[in-house]
Design a protein around this motif. Sequence first.
Motif, PDB file in Angstrom:
ATOM      1  N   PRO A 127      -1.930   1.894   9.086  1.00 31.40           N
ATOM      2  CA  PRO A 127      -2.080   1.768  10.540  1.00 31.40           C
ATOM      3  C   PRO A 127      -1.522   0.434  11.025  1.00 31.40           C
ATOM      4  N   GLY A 128      -0.779   0.454  12.104  1.00 30.50           N
ATOM      5  CA  GLY A 128      -0.260  -0.777  12.669  1.00 30.50           C
ATOM      6  C   GLY A 128      -1.325  -1.612  13.346  1.00 30.50           C
ATOM      7  N   SER A 129      -2.515  -1.024  13.526  1.00 29.29           N
ATOM      8  CA  SER A 129      -3.604  -1.731  14.196  1.00 29.29           C
ATOM      9  C   SER A 129      -4.584  -2.369  13.219  1.00 29.29           C
ATOM     10  N   LEU A 130      -4.210  -2.418  11.928  1.00 31.94           N
ATOM     11  CA  LEU A 130      -5.067  -3.103  10.958  1.00 31.94           C
ATOM     12  C   LEU A 130      -5.160  -4.588  11.295  1.00 31.94           C
ATOM     13  N   ARG A 131      -6.353  -5.144  11.080  1.00 33.67           N
ATOM     14  CA  ARG A 131      -6.554  -6.557  11.362  1.00 33.67           C
ATOM     15  C   ARG A 131      -7.420  -7.190  10.277  1.00 33.67           C
ATOM     16  N   ARG A 132      -7.428  -8.486  10.258  1.00 36.85           N
ATOM     17  CA  ARG A 132      -8.302  -9.259   9.385  1.00 36.85           C
ATOM     18  C   ARG A 132      -9.751  -8.805   9.572  1.00 36.85           C
ATOM     19  N   LYS A 133     -10.491  -8.703   8.478  1.00 31.48           N
ATOM     20  CA  LYS A 133     -11.899  -8.298   8.403  1.00 31.48           C
ATOM     21  C   LYS A 133     -12.100  -6.788   8.371  1.00 31.48           C
ATOM     22  N   ASP A 134     -11.016  -5.996   8.547  1.00 35.80           N
ATOM     23  CA  ASP A 134     -11.162  -4.545   8.454  1.00 35.80           C
ATOM     24  C   ASP A 134     -11.460  -4.131   7.019  1.00 35.80           C
ATOM     25  N   ARG A 135     -12.047  -2.960   6.867  1.00 34.56           N
ATOM     26  CA  ARG A 135     -12.267  -2.349   5.549  1.00 34.56           C
ATOM     27  C   ARG A 135     -11.349  -1.137   5.450  1.00 34.56           C
ATOM     28  N   ILE A 136     -10.675  -1.001   4.319  1.00 32.49           N
ATOM     29  CA  ILE A 136      -9.697   0.071   4.161  1.00 32.49           C
ATOM     30  C   ILE A 136      -9.970   0.898   2.915  1.00 32.49           C
ATOM     31  N   ASP A 137      -9.455   2.144   2.930  1.00 35.03           N
ATOM     32  CA  ASP A 137      -9.386   2.993   1.748  1.00 35.03           C
ATOM     33  C   ASP A 137      -7.910   3.097   1.357  1.00 35.03           C
ATOM     34  N   ILE A 138      -7.639   3.115   0.060  1.00 34.52           N
ATOM     35  CA  ILE A 138      -6.262   3.154  -0.445  1.00 34.52           C
ATOM     36  C   ILE A 138      -6.044   4.433  -1.237  1.00 34.52           C
ATOM     37  N   TYR A 139      -5.141   5.263  -0.734  1.00 31.57           N
ATOM     38  CA  TYR A 139      -4.766   6.510  -1.402  1.00 31.57           C
ATOM     39  C   TYR A 139      -3.413   6.327  -2.100  1.00 31.57           C
ATOM     40  N   LEU A 140      -3.082   7.298  -2.954  1.00 28.76           N
ATOM     41  CA  LEU A 140      -1.799   7.272  -3.651  1.00 28.76           C
ATOM     42  C   LEU A 140      -0.898   8.385  -3.145  1.00 28.76           C
ATOM     43  N   VAL A 141       0.375   8.053  -2.999  1.00 31.20           N
ATOM     44  CA  VAL A 141       1.399   9.049  -2.696  1.00 31.20           C
ATOM     45  C   VAL A 141       2.392   9.007  -3.844  1.00 31.20           C
ATOM     46  N   ASP A 142       2.593  10.158  -4.530  1.00 30.83           N
ATOM     47  CA  ASP A 142       3.408  10.116  -5.746  1.00 30.83           C
ATOM     48  C   ASP A 142       4.894   9.986  -5.441  1.00 30.83           C
ATOM     49  N   GLU A 143       5.611   9.558  -6.462  1.00 26.46           N
ATOM     50  CA  GLU A 143       7.032   9.240  -6.317  1.00 26.46           C
ATOM     51  C   GLU A 143       7.846  10.442  -5.866  1.00 26.46           C
ATOM     52  N   ALA A 144       7.511  11.616  -6.361  1.00 30.34           N
ATOM     53  CA  ALA A 144       8.274  12.812  -6.008  1.00 30.34           C
ATOM     54  C   ALA A 144       8.159  13.110  -4.514  1.00 30.34           C
ATOM     55  N   PHE A 145       6.965  12.959  -3.995  1.00 30.06           N
ATOM     56  CA  PHE A 145       6.782  13.221  -2.573  1.00 30.06           C
ATOM     57  C   PHE A 145       7.525  12.196  -1.724  1.00 30.06           C
ATOM     58  N   VAL A 146       7.507  10.949  -2.188  1.00 32.21           N
ATOM     59  CA  VAL A 146       8.202   9.895  -1.451  1.00 32.21           C
ATOM     60  C   VAL A 146       9.688  10.224  -1.348  1.00 32.21           C
ATOM     61  N   LYS A 147      10.273  10.695  -2.433  1.00 31.27           N
ATOM     62  CA  LYS A 147      11.705  11.008  -2.450  1.00 31.27           C
ATOM     63  C   LYS A 147      12.018  12.196  -1.566  1.00 31.27           C
ATOM     64  N   GLU A 148      11.119  13.175  -1.522  1.00 31.81           N
ATOM     65  CA  GLU A 148      11.378  14.394  -0.769  1.00 31.81           C
ATOM     66  C   GLU A 148      11.103  14.252   0.721  1.00 31.81           C
ATOM     67  N   SER A 149      10.247  13.318   1.056  1.00 29.50           N
ATOM     68  CA  SER A 149       9.825  13.195   2.450  1.00 29.50           C
ATOM     69  C   SER A 149      10.898  12.540   3.303  1.00 29.50           C
ATOM     70  N   ASN A 150      11.218  13.184   4.412  1.00 25.55           N
ATOM     71  CA  ASN A 150      12.180  12.622   5.355  1.00 25.55           C
ATOM     72  C   ASN A 150      11.537  12.367   6.711  1.00 25.55           C
ATOM     73  N   ASN A 151      10.203  12.550   6.785  1.00 25.01           N
ATOM     74  CA  ASN A 151       9.500  12.364   8.045  1.00 25.01           C
ATOM     75  C   ASN A 151       9.408  10.890   8.388  1.00 25.01           C
ATOM     76  N   THR A 152       9.651  10.536   9.622  1.00 28.97           N
ATOM     77  CA  THR A 152       9.476   9.163  10.093  1.00 28.97           C
ATOM     78  C   THR A 152       8.726   9.170  11.412  1.00 28.97           C
ATOM     79  N   ASN A 153       8.015   8.092  11.674  1.00 31.07           N
ATOM     80  CA  ASN A 153       7.364   7.964  12.984  1.00 31.07           C
ATOM     81  C   ASN A 153       8.205   7.063  13.881  1.00 31.07           C
ATOM     82  N   VAL A 154       7.731   6.756  15.052  1.00 26.74           N
ATOM     83  CA  VAL A 154       8.517   5.996  16.029  1.00 26.74           C
ATOM     84  C   VAL A 154       8.829   4.590  15.546  1.00 26.74           C
ATOM     85  N   ASP A 155       8.020   4.073  14.617  1.00 30.11           N
ATOM     86  CA  ASP A 155       8.255   2.725  14.093  1.00 30.11           C
ATOM     87  C   ASP A 155       9.158   2.735  12.868  1.00 30.11           C
TER      88      ASP A 155
END
Length: 242
Positions: A127-155
């Motif tokens: 999220p672009g709205s992350l800030r100091r003191k926030d608590r986050i969860d970290i997920y994994l995205v595998d290499e194969a999906f990264v290579k196949e994905s062509n989706n982009t957001n406005v940023d």
Amino acid sequence: MKPKTKVTLGVLTFVTAAAFTPIYDIFIKDKIDSVKVVVVKPGADIEKSERLTENMFLIERRDKKDLIDEVLYPDDLPSIIGYDASQLIVSNSIVSKKMIDFDNLVPDASEGEAIRPIMSEMIYAQPGSLRRKDRIDIYLVDEAFVKESNNTNVDGVREPEADASILKKPLLENVTVVYAKDSSNREVTNEVGEGTAKSSESERLNATGTISDLEVILNEEDFQKLMKEIIENKNKLYITYN
């Protein structure tokens, strides 16, 4: 009024004033010009990250002119017990709320914690709205999906589709963000107000920059787990609010 009476009243007034002056200086003036505050016991400094206990402190009167910002008063003492010191607090000094790590942003060395970097090249999306003191969860995205994905957001940041097979379960949960930084190593905050977890969503949308890297608190075990997934398994990190 008879002259004798005037003289008697004058003498009584003088005697009363003379007697009252030392009483005022010793007992009253001190109470008017001073206030009770929390101070560190003489003879022992409180180290940074040290857990605070009640026997570290005393309640003493200190001159009002010597008070510091966000000074702790006697009623505030119970609210700091159990937290860690965010800095060195020297013996016999007045205690301020600014000296207390209420947000757990100081790593606990006894638990193997340290401030660890998460670089932009490790991150798939966040999220672009992350800030100091926030608590986050970290997920994994595998290499194969990264290579196949062509989706982009406005940023221009790729985002995985809402697929349960991708974001099954977070690798790490409830991780504390110490800093969210832009590509120039400057902290990203809200343009208006503090960039904290208490900020409203509308404030968070007006950022001082675009987040590139994060600094988080992780113990050694979790850090090694994270690096194994990135280096050995070639995974990327998908970061969400906790």
